[in-house]
Design a protein around this motif. Structure first.
Motif, PDB file in Angstrom:
ATOM      1  N   ASN A  82       1.200  -1.186  -0.096  1.00 62.96           N
ATOM      2  CA  ASN A  82       0.209   0.016  -0.091  1.00 62.96           C
ATOM      3  C   ASN A  82       1.009   1.539  -0.166  1.00 62.96           C
ATOM      4  OD1 ASN A  82      -2.541  -1.089   0.670  1.00 62.96           O
ATOM      5  ND2 ASN A  82      -1.818  -2.072   1.933  1.00 62.96           N
ATOM      6  N   ARG A  83       2.001   1.522  -1.004  1.00 65.34           N
ATOM      7  CA  ARG A  83       2.603   2.134  -1.068  1.00 65.34           C
ATOM      8  C   ARG A  83       1.400   4.005  -1.431  1.00 65.34           C
ATOM      9  NH1 ARG A  83       8.213   0.360  -4.601  1.00 65.34           N
ATOM     10  NH2 ARG A  83       8.444  -1.197  -2.850  1.00 65.34           N
ATOM     11  N   SER A  84       1.996   4.537  -0.913  1.00 67.67           N
ATOM     12  CA  SER A  84       1.480   6.271  -1.195  1.00 67.67           C
ATOM     13  C   SER A  84       1.312   6.374  -2.565  1.00 67.67           C
ATOM     14  CB  SER A  84       1.917   7.511   0.118  1.00 67.67           C
ATOM     15  OG  SER A  84       3.565   7.263  -0.144  1.00 67.67           O
ATOM     16  N   ARG A  85       0.719   7.770  -2.624  1.00 64.79           N
ATOM     17  CA  ARG A  85       0.850   8.044  -4.026  1.00 64.79           C
ATOM     18  C   ARG A  85       2.157   8.361  -4.620  1.00 64.79           C
ATOM     19  NH1 ARG A  85      -0.978  12.088  -7.568  1.00 64.79           N
ATOM     20  NH2 ARG A  85      -1.715  10.996  -9.526  1.00 64.79           N
ATOM     21  N   LEU A  86       2.366  10.067  -3.451  1.00 61.36           N
ATOM     22  CA  LEU A  86       3.270  10.547  -3.508  1.00 61.36           C
ATOM     23  C   LEU A  86       4.615   9.720  -3.267  1.00 61.36           C
ATOM     24  CD1 LEU A  86       4.060  13.689  -3.227  1.00 61.36           C
ATOM     25  CD2 LEU A  86       4.035  13.498  -1.419  1.00 61.36           C
ATOM     26  N   TYR A  87       5.619  10.052  -4.143  1.00 57.75           N
ATOM     27  CA  TYR A  87       6.601   9.066  -4.655  1.00 57.75           C
ATOM     28  C   TYR A  87       7.957  10.017  -4.782  1.00 57.75           C
ATOM     29  CZ  TYR A  87       9.398   5.510  -6.872  1.00 57.75           C
ATOM     30  OH  TYR A  87      10.295   4.438  -6.804  1.00 57.75           O
ATOM     31  N   PRO A  88       8.168  11.251  -3.647  1.00 54.02           N
ATOM     32  CA  PRO A  88       9.146  12.019  -4.468  1.00 54.02           C
ATOM     33  C   PRO A  88      10.652  11.405  -4.246  1.00 54.02           C
ATOM     34  CG  PRO A  88       8.768  11.771  -1.835  1.00 54.02           C
ATOM     35  CD  PRO A  88       8.853  10.716  -2.206  1.00 54.02           C
ATOM     36  N   ILE A  89      11.200  12.292  -5.316  1.00 55.03           N
ATOM     37  CA  ILE A  89      13.160  12.363  -5.101  1.00 55.03           C
ATOM     38  C   ILE A  89      14.112  13.329  -3.985  1.00 55.03           C
ATOM     39  CG2 ILE A  89      15.203  12.638  -6.226  1.00 55.03           C
ATOM     40  CD1 ILE A  89      11.464  12.683  -8.170  1.00 55.03           C
ATOM     41  N   PHE A 144      10.227   6.782  -1.083  1.00 51.36           N
ATOM     42  CA  PHE A 144      10.822   7.805  -1.915  1.00 51.36           C
ATOM     43  C   PHE A 144      12.256   7.207  -2.792  1.00 51.36           C
ATOM     44  CE2 PHE A 144      12.543   7.492   2.134  1.00 51.36           C
ATOM     45  CZ  PHE A 144      14.535   7.957   2.248  1.00 51.36           C
ATOM     46  N   SER A 145      12.498   8.102  -3.354  1.00 54.92           N
ATOM     47  CA  SER A 145      14.079   7.901  -4.196  1.00 54.92           C
ATOM     48  C   SER A 145      14.598   9.022  -3.775  1.00 54.92           C
ATOM     49  CB  SER A 145      13.683   7.514  -5.516  1.00 54.92           C
ATOM     50  OG  SER A 145      12.931   6.511  -6.186  1.00 54.92           O
ATOM     51  N   GLY A 146      15.700   8.834  -4.001  1.00 57.59           N
ATOM     52  CA  GLY A 146      16.734   9.476  -3.295  1.00 57.59           C
ATOM     53  C   GLY A 146      18.110  10.010  -4.181  1.00 57.59           C
ATOM     54  N   ILE A 147      18.970  10.831  -4.233  1.00 57.07           N
ATOM     55  CA  ILE A 147      19.775  10.921  -4.792  1.00 57.07           C
ATOM     56  C   ILE A 147      21.355  11.842  -3.809  1.00 57.07           C
ATOM     57  CG2 ILE A 147      21.294  12.252  -6.535  1.00 57.07           C
ATOM     58  CD1 ILE A 147      18.333  12.214  -8.156  1.00 57.07           C
ATOM     59  N   LEU A 187      12.841   3.197   1.137  1.00 60.75           N
ATOM     60  CA  LEU A 187      13.563   4.048   0.194  1.00 60.75           C
ATOM     61  C   LEU A 187      14.146   3.022  -0.403  1.00 60.75           C
ATOM     62  CD1 LEU A 187      15.364   6.623  -1.198  1.00 60.75           C
ATOM     63  CD2 LEU A 187      17.208   5.797   0.173  1.00 60.75           C
ATOM     64  N   ASP A 188      13.825   2.869  -1.874  1.00 57.88           N
ATOM     65  CA  ASP A 188      13.818   1.753  -2.850  1.00 57.88           C
ATOM     66  C   ASP A 188      14.995   1.929  -3.455  1.00 57.88           C
ATOM     67  OD1 ASP A 188      12.940   4.058  -4.319  1.00 57.88           O
ATOM     68  OD2 ASP A 188      10.889   3.213  -4.889  1.00 57.88           O
ATOM     69  N   ARG A 189      15.479   3.418  -4.404  1.00 59.19           N
ATOM     70  CA  ARG A 189      16.713   3.630  -5.236  1.00 59.19           C
ATOM     71  C   ARG A 189      17.539   4.829  -4.386  1.00 59.19           C
ATOM     72  NH1 ARG A 189      15.965   1.513 -11.025  1.00 59.19           N
ATOM     73  NH2 ARG A 189      14.681  -0.456 -10.278  1.00 59.19           N
ATOM     74  N   LEU A 190      18.862   5.005  -4.541  1.00 59.00           N
ATOM     75  CA  LEU A 190      19.435   5.585  -4.453  1.00 59.00           C
ATOM     76  C   LEU A 190      20.876   6.076  -5.177  1.00 59.00           C
ATOM     77  CD1 LEU A 190      21.192   8.065  -2.530  1.00 59.00           C
ATOM     78  CD2 LEU A 190      21.870   5.659  -1.296  1.00 59.00           C
ATOM     79  N   MET A 191      20.443   7.292  -5.512  1.00 59.04           N
ATOM     80  CA  MET A 191      22.263   7.067  -6.748  1.00 59.04           C
ATOM     81  C   MET A 191      23.032   8.075  -6.017  1.00 59.04           C
ATOM     82  SD  MET A 191      22.400   8.931 -10.606  1.00 59.04           S
ATOM     83  CE  MET A 191      21.660   7.118 -11.135  1.00 59.04           C
ATOM     84  N   THR A 192      24.129   7.896  -5.476  1.00 55.86           N
ATOM     85  CA  THR A 192      25.264   8.154  -5.014  1.00 55.86           C
ATOM     86  C   THR A 192      26.226   9.013  -6.134  1.00 55.86           C
ATOM     87  OG1 THR A 192      26.350   6.530  -4.296  1.00 55.86           O
ATOM     88  CG2 THR A 192      25.014   7.939  -2.875  1.00 55.86           C
ATOM     89  N   ILE A 193      27.113  10.958  -6.246  1.00 55.73           N
ATOM     90  CA  ILE A 193      27.143  10.646  -7.447  1.00 55.73           C
ATOM     91  C   ILE A 193      28.366  11.089  -6.900  1.00 55.73           C
ATOM     92  CG2 ILE A 193      27.356  12.373  -9.139  1.00 55.73           C
ATOM     93  CD1 ILE A 193      24.102  12.215  -9.071  1.00 55.73           C
ATOM     94  N   GLY A 194      29.678  11.342  -6.917  1.00 49.70           N
ATOM     95  CA  GLY A 194      30.496  11.135  -6.786  1.00 49.70           C
ATOM     96  C   GLY A 194      30.969  11.140  -5.120  1.00 49.70           C
ATOM     97  N   THR A 195      30.910  10.110  -4.439  1.00 44.39           N
ATOM     98  CA  THR A 195      30.879   9.771  -3.115  1.00 44.39           C
ATOM     99  C   THR A 195      31.807   9.423  -2.741  1.00 44.39           C
ATOM    100  OG1 THR A 195      28.879  10.065  -2.996  1.00 44.39           O
ATOM    101  CG2 THR A 195      29.646   9.028  -1.286  1.00 44.39           C
ATOM    102  N   LEU A 246      13.802   8.459 -11.972  1.00 37.78           N
ATOM    103  CA  LEU A 246      12.768   9.323 -12.650  1.00 37.78           C
ATOM    104  C   LEU A 246      12.027   7.730 -13.292  1.00 37.78           C
ATOM    105  CD1 LEU A 246      13.798  12.503 -14.053  1.00 37.78           C
ATOM    106  CD2 LEU A 246      13.012  11.819 -11.462  1.00 37.78           C
ATOM    107  N   GLN A 247      12.308   6.845 -14.216  1.00 36.49           N
ATOM    108  CA  GLN A 247      11.299   6.177 -14.528  1.00 36.49           C
ATOM    109  C   GLN A 247      10.948   4.779 -13.181  1.00 36.49           C
ATOM    110  OE1 GLN A 247      12.326   4.994 -18.640  1.00 36.49           O
ATOM    111  NE2 GLN A 247      12.485   7.492 -18.718  1.00 36.49           N
ATOM    112  N   SER A 248      11.950   4.922 -12.506  1.00 33.94           N
ATOM    113  CA  SER A 248      11.913   3.815 -11.195  1.00 33.94           C
ATOM    114  C   SER A 248      10.066   3.894 -10.972  1.00 33.94           C
ATOM    115  CB  SER A 248      12.946   2.922 -11.122  1.00 33.94           C
ATOM    116  OG  SER A 248      13.239   4.483  -9.456  1.00 33.94           O
ATOM    117  N   VAL A 249       9.452   4.028 -11.346  1.00 32.40           N
ATOM    118  CA  VAL A 249       7.856   3.593 -10.433  1.00 32.40           C
ATOM    119  C   VAL A 249       6.948   2.545 -10.972  1.00 32.40           C
ATOM    120  CG1 VAL A 249       5.555   4.739 -10.746  1.00 32.40           C
ATOM    121  CG2 VAL A 249       7.785   6.011 -11.937  1.00 32.40           C
TER     122      VAL A 249
END
Length: 270
Positions: free
Chosen positions: A27-34, A126-129, A153-161, A257-260
């Motif tokens: 029962n995931r919420s409709r709101l799914y922010p990044i 939510f997803s994270g960057i 948190l289903d997807r996390l992208m770290t950039i130059g971490t 963005l497309q991982s809905v």
């Protein structure tokens, strides 16, 4: 009699816990922010260029910016449009200085902002960057502060971490890497992680050594559902330019963005 009660009670307890978690996932919420977290010395405006490039076409995505002050108060700018399902939310910090102790504080301040956001907007996934040290803040937040029974948190992208800060020798583990490894069992088991390494000469992005980015494997590999390291080169592959790198923008579009979730996973939660 007491032992019998325990033997009967424990299976019921674990079944209930598993059942509740399963219901929450289904029962995931409709709101799914990044949710985006900038690195040290960066402000809530760090991702403006990236978000402008992601906001192509006629549809403009909401942008909410939060800066957490040292006294835990929040400065909030922007808004989330009522029908926007995938808004961008930036969490920055008034004290945005570098350093191990400060990054620990920022992880706690991130939890202050996330508690506010989930209570006000009632989302449960939510997803994270995270860019640069923002990826460290994110990982510490996951290990120490996020309640996985309430939030996913289903997807996390770290950039130059820099998981091992500026250390180039993987056998020399800094305090931050040792802490992340020691608490890695707290990471969400179903999390998908993409670790992006920008490089101008295959050894560094000008600030962060590639070996330090690669040290993330000691934190995520065999601990989360999927861990993938990706190297980008060429134009805008220097550390400060990475959020505007065209290849990284393409990766964000494809993997974040497309991982809905499908319709069966999107029942609204009040």
């Amino acid at each position: 009699m007491l032992l019998l009660t325990i033997f009967i009670g424990l299976p019921a307890y674990f079944w209930t816990k598993s059942h509740v978690t399963k219901e929450r996932v289904q029962n995931r919420s409709r709101l799914y922010p990044i949710v985006l977290v900038p690195g040290s010395s960066a402000t809530e405006n760090r991702f403006d260029g990236l978000i402008d490039k992601l906001n192509t076409g006629n549809k403009k995505t909401s942008l909410l910016k939060i800066t957490v002050k040292e006294n835990n108060q929040l400065r909030i700018r922007g808004r989330i449009f009522p029908r926007d399902r995938r808004p961008f939310i930036v969490i920055a910090f008034e004290n945005n200085k570098d350093g191990y102790r400060n990054i620990q504080k920022q992880a706690r301040w991130m939890s202050v902002a996330m508690n506010y956001l989930t209570e006000k907007y009632q989302f449960n996934h939510f997803s994270g960057i995270g860019h640069s040290n923002g990826g460290l803040v994110y990982t510490l937040f996951l290990e120490k502060y996020m309640d996985q029974n309430q939030l996913l948190l289903d997807r996390l992208m770290t950039i130059g971490t820099p998981y091992n800060f500026s250390e180039t020798n993987m056998n020399q583990r800094t305090n931050i890497l040792q802490e992340l490894i020691s608490k890695k069992e707290k990471l969400p088991r179903n999390l998908t992680v993409y670790s992006i390494d920008g490089t101008t000469n295959y050894t560094t992005d000008g600030i962060v050594p590639s070996t330090s980015v690669s040290a993330g494997k000691y934190v995520f590999q065999n601990q989360v559902g999927q861990y993938t390291k990706i190297t980008v080169t060429g134009k805008d592959s220097q550390h400060s330019d990475l959020p505007q790198n065209k290849e990284i923008i393409q990766l964000i579009n494809e993997y974040i963005l497309q991982s809905v979730p499908g319709p069966q996973d999107t029942a609204a939660v009040p």
